[in-house]
Design a protein around this motif. Sequence first.
Motif, mmCIF file in Angstrom:
data_model
loop_
_atom_site.group_PDB
_atom_site.id
_atom_site.type_symbol
_atom_site.label_atom_id
_atom_site.label_comp_id
_atom_site.label_asym_id
_atom_site.label_seq_id
_atom_site.Cartn_x
_atom_site.Cartn_y
_atom_site.Cartn_z
ATOM 1 N N GLY A 36 -30.636 16.350 -12.061
ATOM 2 C CA GLY A 36 -30.200 15.074 -12.631
ATOM 3 C C GLY A 36 -30.321 15.046 -14.141
ATOM 4 O O GLY A 36 -29.446 14.526 -14.844
ATOM 5 N N LEU A 37 -31.397 15.628 -14.656
ATOM 6 C CA LEU A 37 -31.579 15.688 -16.108
ATOM 7 C C LEU A 37 -30.546 16.614 -16.744
ATOM 8 O O LEU A 37 -30.006 16.315 -17.811
ATOM 9 N N TRP A 38 -30.260 17.729 -16.087
ATOM 10 C CA TRP A 38 -29.257 18.650 -16.622
ATOM 11 C C TRP A 38 -27.877 18.001 -16.625
ATOM 12 O O TRP A 38 -27.097 18.177 -17.568
ATOM 13 N N GLN A 39 -27.581 17.211 -15.590
ATOM 14 C CA GLN A 39 -26.310 16.482 -15.570
ATOM 15 C C GLN A 39 -26.249 15.490 -16.734
ATOM 16 O O GLN A 39 -25.193 15.296 -17.345
ATOM 17 N N ALA A 40 -27.375 14.880 -17.056
ATOM 18 C CA ALA A 40 -27.423 13.957 -18.195
ATOM 19 C C ALA A 40 -27.150 14.692 -19.507
ATOM 20 O O ALA A 40 -26.512 14.149 -20.413
ATOM 21 N N VAL A 41 -27.615 15.939 -19.612
ATOM 22 C CA VAL A 41 -27.309 16.752 -20.792
ATOM 23 C C VAL A 41 -25.805 17.016 -20.845
ATOM 24 O O VAL A 41 -25.161 16.844 -21.889
ATOM 25 N N ARG A 42 -25.244 17.411 -19.724
ATOM 26 C CA ARG A 42 -23.809 17.709 -19.665
ATOM 27 C C ARG A 42 -22.955 16.492 -20.000
ATOM 28 O O ARG A 42 -21.869 16.615 -20.551
ATOM 29 N N GLN A 43 -23.465 15.292 -19.685
ATOM 30 C CA GLN A 43 -22.744 14.053 -19.973
ATOM 31 C C GLN A 43 -22.995 13.550 -21.391
ATOM 32 O O GLN A 43 -22.445 12.533 -21.795
ATOM 33 N N GLY A 44 -23.867 14.238 -22.130
ATOM 34 C CA GLY A 44 -24.175 13.825 -23.493
ATOM 35 C C GLY A 44 -25.188 12.698 -23.583
ATOM 36 O O GLY A 44 -25.369 12.098 -24.642
ATOM 37 N N ARG A 45 -25.874 12.408 -22.491
ATOM 38 C CA ARG A 45 -26.879 11.341 -22.471
ATOM 39 C C ARG A 45 -28.231 11.818 -22.983
ATOM 40 O O ARG A 45 -29.051 11.003 -23.410
ATOM 41 N N LEU A 46 -28.485 13.118 -22.879
ATOM 42 C CA LEU A 46 -29.747 13.718 -23.324
ATOM 43 C C LEU A 46 -29.457 15.040 -24.007
ATOM 44 O O LEU A 46 -28.440 15.676 -23.731
ATOM 45 N N THR A 47 -30.401 15.468 -24.837
ATOM 46 C CA THR A 47 -30.337 16.812 -25.407
ATOM 47 C C THR A 47 -31.235 17.716 -24.562
ATOM 48 O O THR A 47 -32.145 17.226 -23.869
ATOM 49 N N PRO A 48 -31.026 19.029 -24.619
ATOM 50 C CA PRO A 48 -31.932 19.931 -23.894
ATOM 51 C C PRO A 48 -33.392 19.751 -24.316
ATOM 52 O O PRO A 48 -34.298 19.858 -23.482
ATOM 53 N N GLU A 49 -33.622 19.434 -25.576
ATOM 54 C CA GLU A 49 -34.997 19.217 -26.056
ATOM 55 C C GLU A 49 -35.609 17.979 -25.406
ATOM 56 O O GLU A 49 -36.798 17.967 -25.051
#
Length: 150
Positions: free
Chosen positions: A55-68
Motif C-alpha cells: 500500500g505504501l509503495w502504491q502511494a509512492v507510485r501515485q505521487g502521494r509519498l516519496t520513497p524516503e
Amino acid sequence: MPARVVIDASVLLASLLPDEPTHADARKLLELALLPPGKVELLSTTLLPYELTNGLWQAVRQGRLTPEEVEEILQKYELFEIPLYPVRPKAVIALAKSLGYPSAYDLAYLVLAEEEKIPFVTADKRLYNAVHGKFPRILLIRDFLVALRE
C-alpha cells in the motif's frame, strides 16, 4: 482489560496517510492501542507487513509519498509491535467458499477474527460492503470506535 481486535493494512494505511478519508478515525484507534492505558489490543495476520508495504509503495507510485517517507513510515510501524498470527490456508478457502469473496488476502484477516472470536476492524469499505451481511464480526473503524464508547 483492553478490547482485542484484528486489523488489516487498510487501518494502518489510513492512520499513516493524512489524505485518507478515515485518517482521523484510524489515528484514534491506534492511539487507543498504543498510548497508555491501552484500551485496545491490536492483532493481525502475518500478511500485514507485506500488505502495508504494498500500500505504501502504491502511494509512492501515485505521487502521494516519496520513497524516503515510506522508510520513515515503516520505521514507525515497527514501533507498533502488533502481534502477527498465521492462518491456515484451508480455513481461508473454506471462508471464501461460504462468503463467495474473491480475495484470500482479505479473508485471512476474517479467519483470524473468527478463530479469536473478536471483531475485525477495517477501513476497506469495499470489503465491508461485500461481507458484512454474512460476517457480523467485521466493523468499519468509526463503528468500532462508537461501540467502544458505549
